[in-house]
Design an enzyme around this catalytic site. Sequence first.
Site, PDB file in Angstrom:
ATOM      1  N   ARG A 116      45.489  23.631 -14.256  1.00 30.92           N
ATOM      2  CA  ARG A 116      45.993  23.912 -12.912  1.00 30.92           C
ATOM      3  C   ARG A 116      46.549  25.336 -12.924  1.00 30.92           C
ATOM      4  O   ARG A 116      47.521  25.604 -13.635  1.00 30.92           O
ATOM      5  CB  ARG A 116      47.082  22.884 -12.575  1.00 30.92           C
TER       6      ARG A 116
ATOM      7  N   LYS B  47      54.525  29.810 -15.935  1.00 33.60           N
ATOM      8  CA  LYS B  47      55.782  29.073 -16.140  1.00 33.60           C
ATOM      9  C   LYS B  47      56.730  29.769 -17.109  1.00 33.60           C
ATOM     10  O   LYS B  47      56.350  30.677 -17.854  1.00 33.60           O
ATOM     11  CB  LYS B  47      55.478  27.632 -16.549  1.00 33.60           C
TER      12      LYS B  47
HETATM   13  N1  HH2 Z   1      53.433  22.126 -11.725  1.00 28.75           N
HETATM   14  C1  HH2 Z   1      53.937  22.474 -10.529  1.00 28.75           C
HETATM   15  C2  HH2 Z   1      53.637  21.737  -9.384  1.00 28.75           C
HETATM   16  N2  HH2 Z   1      52.790  20.687  -9.440  1.00 28.75           N
HETATM   17  N3  HH2 Z   1      51.388  19.269 -10.688  1.00 28.75           N
HETATM   18  C3  HH2 Z   1      50.863  18.900 -11.873  1.00 28.75           C
HETATM   19  N4  HH2 Z   1      50.026  17.849 -11.944  1.00 28.75           N
HETATM   20  N5  HH2 Z   1      51.150  19.587 -13.022  1.00 28.75           N
HETATM   21  C4  HH2 Z   1      51.983  20.657 -13.044  1.00 28.75           C
HETATM   22  O1  HH2 Z   1      52.236  21.231 -14.134  1.00 28.75           O
HETATM   23  C5  HH2 Z   1      52.579  21.057 -11.804  1.00 28.75           C
HETATM   24  C6  HH2 Z   1      52.249  20.330 -10.627  1.00 28.75           C
HETATM   25  C7  HH2 Z   1      54.850  23.663 -10.444  1.00 28.75           C
HETATM   26  O2  HH2 Z   1      54.124  24.841 -10.253  1.00 28.75           O
HETATM   27  P1  HH2 Z   1      53.893  25.557  -8.822  1.00 28.75           P
HETATM   28  O3  HH2 Z   1      53.140  24.675  -7.904  1.00 28.75           O
HETATM   29  O4  HH2 Z   1      53.292  26.882  -9.044  1.00 28.75           O
HETATM   30  O5  HH2 Z   1      55.357  25.834  -8.304  1.00 28.75           O
HETATM   31  P2  HH2 Z   1      56.299  25.142  -7.246  1.00 28.75           P
HETATM   32  O6  HH2 Z   1      56.533  23.740  -7.671  1.00 28.75           O
HETATM   33  O7  HH2 Z   1      57.553  25.989  -7.276  1.00 28.75           O
HETATM   34  O8  HH2 Z   1      55.590  25.171  -5.915  1.00 28.75           O
END
Ligand code: HH2
Length: 276
Positions: A256, A222
């Site tokens: 995660r 992030k």
């Molecule tokens: N962060 C993202 C998505 N889902 N769920 C939880 N519970 N906690 C988090 O910190 C979280 C989440 C964002 O990260 P990522 O899935 O890598 O990216 P994107 O939303 O662009 O797919």
Amino acid sequence: MHWQTTRFRIDLSRPRVMGIVNVTPDSFSDGGRHASTAAARAHCERLVEEGADLLDIGGESTRPGATAPDPAEEAARVLPVIEAALRLGVPVSVDTSEPMVMRAALALGVDIVNDVRALRRPGALACVAEHSAAGLCLMHMRGEPNTMQAQADYGDVVAEVGDFLDQRAAEVMAAGVAAERIVLDPGIGFAKRPEHNLALLRRQRELVTRLRRPLLVGWSRKGTLGLLTGRAVHDRLAASVAAALAAVHHGAAIVRVHDVAATVDALKVWQAACGD
Ligand code: HH2
């Protein structure tokens, strides 16, 4: 402490690694890399081989500025991947806010619903309450991904995130969901500036003590890590592993992550050095 999910009662006496599978064209760090069903299924297998304790499968990018896909499109992205992931022997979570997607994933037997909007979309809470065994992750966010960074104003971010999670967990329990099904997440990067994310990490113990539910935390790749290190998104492995270890050190039960193998190794060493 345990996390009750559809097929698994997850023992949280040691930290757990949730591997991220983004079936999206536009996720901030891996958009398009696992966008086809075949690629996403192969990625699930790889993460389990690398030691993931859980898989989190999502079809919506929630990066700052993103707009939500059509629910039918989101369902078409994630359902065939969930179906295959359910055969891999680990708990499977669907990362969605959309009741239609939740309902279909729960019908397939998904173990956990991970909702960055904490079941605030109309129909989401009712849908999850109907499935008395599924686990839930409720995350703190303000607004929507395309507006959230304009709402990153806090007096005391740790107290305000704690208030929200406490209240939301109470509302979800009042709808009939057992406490042992619920895990809470401060929502790193969601309607927060770097100083807020870092306060939530440095003072994470306060949340753990106050909420008395397991904490799931996502720092992987992030923006705050980019700010601290000067590294671009694809070059944040070391920073992500360090943040995951710090989160566990401050009481997180589940991290995660995108980079499962490195995180699993680091946690083995952390466990030997600092664990119970
Ligand atoms: N962060 C993202 C998505 N889902 N769920 C939880 N519970 N906690 C988090 O910190 C979280 C989440 C964002 O990260 P990522 O899935 O890598 O990216 P994107 O939303 O662009 O797919």
